[in-house]
Design an enzyme around this catalytic site. Structure first.
Site, PDB file in Angstrom:
ATOM      1  N   ARG A  14      -7.875 -13.352   6.322  1.00 36.93           N
ATOM      2  CA  ARG A  14      -7.214 -12.201   5.703  1.00 36.93           C
ATOM      3  C   ARG A  14      -6.132 -12.645   4.726  1.00 36.93           C
ATOM      4  NH1 ARG A  14      -8.464  -8.355  10.188  1.00 36.93           N
ATOM      5  NH2 ARG A  14      -7.795  -6.283   9.597  1.00 36.93           N
ATOM      6  N   LYS A  58     -17.119  -3.120   8.561  1.00 37.30           N
ATOM      7  CA  LYS A  58     -17.435  -4.512   8.916  1.00 37.30           C
ATOM      8  C   LYS A  58     -17.867  -4.630  10.383  1.00 37.30           C
ATOM      9  CE  LYS A  58     -13.347  -6.208   7.886  1.00 37.30           C
ATOM     10  NZ  LYS A  58     -12.638  -4.945   7.573  1.00 37.30           N
ATOM     11  N   ARG A 117      -8.029   3.877  18.332  1.00 40.50           N
ATOM     12  CA  ARG A 117      -7.187   2.684  18.289  1.00 40.50           C
ATOM     13  C   ARG A 117      -5.758   3.064  17.908  1.00 40.50           C
ATOM     14  NH1 ARG A 117     -10.291  -1.807  14.741  1.00 40.50           N
ATOM     15  NH2 ARG A 117      -8.148  -2.065  14.054  1.00 40.50           N
ATOM     16  N   ARG A 170     -12.148   7.428  13.353  1.00 39.14           N
ATOM     17  CA  ARG A 170     -12.871   6.411  14.132  1.00 39.14           C
ATOM     18  C   ARG A 170     -12.551   6.533  15.622  1.00 39.14           C
ATOM     19  NH1 ARG A 170     -12.639   0.272  12.243  1.00 39.14           N
ATOM     20  NH2 ARG A 170     -10.395   0.424  12.535  1.00 39.14           N
ATOM     21  N   ARG A 194      -1.825  -0.534   6.544  1.00 38.93           N
ATOM     22  CA  ARG A 194      -2.929  -1.506   6.654  1.00 38.93           C
ATOM     23  C   ARG A 194      -3.681  -1.621   5.325  1.00 38.93           C
ATOM     24  NH1 ARG A 194      -6.280   0.734  11.314  1.00 38.93           N
ATOM     25  NH2 ARG A 194      -7.572  -1.094  11.015  1.00 38.93           N
TER      26      ARG A 194
HETATM   27  P1  AMP Z   1      -9.048  -5.341  12.728  1.00 40.16           P
HETATM   28  O1  AMP Z   1      -9.672  -4.932  14.016  1.00 40.16           O
HETATM   29  O2  AMP Z   1      -9.782  -6.454  12.055  1.00 40.16           O
HETATM   30  O3  AMP Z   1      -8.806  -4.170  11.797  1.00 40.16           O
HETATM   31  O4  AMP Z   1      -7.596  -5.939  13.085  1.00 40.16           O
HETATM   32  C1  AMP Z   1      -6.615  -5.150  13.721  1.00 40.16           C
HETATM   33  C2  AMP Z   1      -5.237  -5.788  13.529  1.00 40.16           C
HETATM   34  O5  AMP Z   1      -5.218  -7.086  14.125  1.00 40.16           O
HETATM   35  C3  AMP Z   1      -4.808  -6.017  12.096  1.00 40.16           C
HETATM   36  O6  AMP Z   1      -4.237  -4.858  11.490  1.00 40.16           O
HETATM   37  C4  AMP Z   1      -3.791  -7.143  12.261  1.00 40.16           C
HETATM   38  O7  AMP Z   1      -2.561  -6.652  12.772  1.00 40.16           O
HETATM   39  C5  AMP Z   1      -4.443  -7.990  13.348  1.00 40.16           C
HETATM   40  N1  AMP Z   1      -5.368  -8.997  12.760  1.00 40.16           N
HETATM   41  C6  AMP Z   1      -6.718  -9.061  12.902  1.00 40.16           C
HETATM   42  N2  AMP Z   1      -7.223 -10.103  12.239  1.00 40.16           N
HETATM   43  C7  AMP Z   1      -6.166 -10.712  11.642  1.00 40.16           C
HETATM   44  C8  AMP Z   1      -6.050 -11.836  10.777  1.00 40.16           C
HETATM   45  N3  AMP Z   1      -7.122 -12.551  10.373  1.00 40.16           N
HETATM   46  N4  AMP Z   1      -4.802 -12.179  10.349  1.00 40.16           N
HETATM   47  C9  AMP Z   1      -3.709 -11.491  10.743  1.00 40.16           C
HETATM   48  N5  AMP Z   1      -3.755 -10.405  11.529  1.00 40.16           N
HETATM   49  C10 AMP Z   1      -4.978 -10.008  11.978  1.00 40.16           C
END
Ligand code: AMP
Length: 214
Positions: A88, A13, A160, A127, A171
């Protein structure tokens, strides 16, 4: 165009969003990026979010909904936006619809980037992200010459904290449990567009282009 990018962690994404920004200039609203910045800046929000993120759990709905609402109220978001990593949960999806409705807006397309879960673990643990410009690389299929140096800006590449083997499996389960049901939510609204994300980045983007050009 108002777009939601759906898909499991590691589906691509962020990479597709970056290409969309470069091509069409839509604002890119990534809740993960906003939260990582808050963690790096050690703000109260960052300190609260970090423990959920490190465990691979979701940050509470009210927190992320507040972040997105405030970002959507900026002027640039009125010309269209790409939401990446939000919503989410069903609660977030409904809050988003309510907020957009109050602004006279709606989601035009929910683009689901589909990738088999066996592929995702390998992708996530390989990554690497540039600390300086945010460019995403993958040591398996989009490897920089030097695994520690960004080929775009020369910045330092890092892994990360939540891309470790231990956190990745949580996750992916959280995705299946809380986020995958949103596929049906957007299908019922008639805006779901599914694309095969298990291909070269440019091939995936060709499908995105078709959807956005509509
Ligand atoms: P991402 O970079 O989108 O994979 O997000 C990394 C982490 O941020 C996730 O594993 C969650 O802990 C938190 N996070 C990001 N977006 C959300 C969301 N919409 N709702 C809840 N937690 C989020």
């Amino acid at each position: 165009m108002n777009i939601v990018l759906l898909g499991a962690p590691g589906a691509g994404k962020g990479t597709q969003a970056a290409m969309m920004v470069e091509t069409w200039g839509f604002p890119h609203i990534s809740t993960g990026d906003i939260l990582r910045k808050a963690v790096a800046d050690a703000t109260p929000l960052g300190l609260e979010a970090k423990r959920y993120m490190d465990a691979g759990d979701l940050v509470p709905d009210l927190v992320v909904i507040g972040l997105v609402k405030s970002r959507l109220s900026s002027d640039d978001a009125k010309k269209g936006f790409i939401l990446d990593g939000f919503p989410r949960t069903a609660v977030q999806a409904e809050a988003l619809d309510t907020e957009l409705e109050s602004m006279g807006l709606s989601i035009d397309a929910a683009i689901l980037v589909s990738v088999d879960s066996n592929v995702l673990v390998g992708r996530l643990t390989a990554r690497r992200t540039c600390k300086a410009c945010g460019k995403i690389f993958n040591l398996q299929n989009n490897a920089p010459v030097d695994p520690k140096v960004c080929e775009v800006c020369g910045g330092e590449l890092y892994q990360r904290d939540d891309d470790t083997v231990e956190t990745v499996s949580n996750r992916l389960s959280v995705y299946e449990r809380s986020t995958a049901p949103l596929i049906g939510y957007y299908r019922d609204k008639g805006v779901l567009k599914e694309i095969d994300g298990d291909r070269a980045v440019d091939a995936v983007f060709a499908d995105v282009r078709e959807i956005v050009k509509g």
